[in-house]
Each structure stands twice: as C-alpha cells, then as structure tokens.
Design a protein around this motif. Structure first.
Motif: not given
Length: 112
Positions: A24-30, A62-73
């Motif tokens: 729905q666009g509430e969460l955008q890439p990155d 839908y997301v990518t997770t970077i250890p120590g940084r978090g999960s991003f769209v």
C-alpha cells in the motif's frame, strides 16, 4: 497493530500486515522496519514470533536484513505480472502474440 486470526499462525499474520504496508506504499524501499523487539511489542507477540515473521518477509523478497543494522524494505521488481493491471497484461500478451505470429510467418516463408 491488529493481527488477523484468519491469517494463520501469528508470525504469518504479522508478515501479512507488513506486506500490506509495503504494497500500500506505507513502507517504501529502503525504509527500515522497527527492531524485532519493537515489532513484537507493537503486535503483542513474542520476539521469536517477530523474528520468524521477518524471516518470512526475507524469504518472500520483501525485506533484506543486515546483521547489526536491521531489516529494510527491498525494491520490488516493477514488472511482476500480479501487480500489473489486467489491461496492461492483455496489451503485453497481444504484443507477444504478434511477435510470435511474425516469427511463424517468417519460418513458413523460408520453407516455401
């Protein structure tokens, strides 16, 4: 955040909520997702359930997770057929049929 009991297990319901927010666009890439702990608190689930939901989101692209940084769209492919309007799908299919028809005609002319 309200989870739907009809969505299955709580991790599936949580993943479905986040997917809906992305679509729905509430969460955008990155965009960064809330931390696992924050997500668990917001949804009223355990940390393990929130971790599993994020794992599902990663498996589905839908997301990518970077250890120590978090999960991003993640950026979603623009040409996913399910997301194209029906009229656009029909236009693409017609173009493909026309291309195939011209190839068949060329083969038939070469045989004669």
């Amino acid at each position: 955040m309200q989870l739907s009991p009809s969505a299955g297990h709580p991790y599936q319901a949580l993943a479905a909520v986040v997917i809906a927010q992305i679509e729905q666009g509430e969460l955008q890439p990155d965009d960064k997702l809330p931390s696992v702990r924050e997500l668990a608190t917001e949804a009223g689930v355990t940390i393990a359930t929130a971790q599993r939901a994020i794992a599902v989101l990663g498996e589905k692209g839908y997301v990518t997770t970077i250890p120590g940084r978090g999960s991003f769209v993640r950026e979603r492919p623009a040409q996913e057929v399910e997301e194209l309007p029906l009229a656009e799908q029909v236009r693409e299919l017609r173009a493909e049929v026309a291309e195939l028809r011209s190839r068949v005609d060329a083969v038939e002319r070469a045989e004669h």
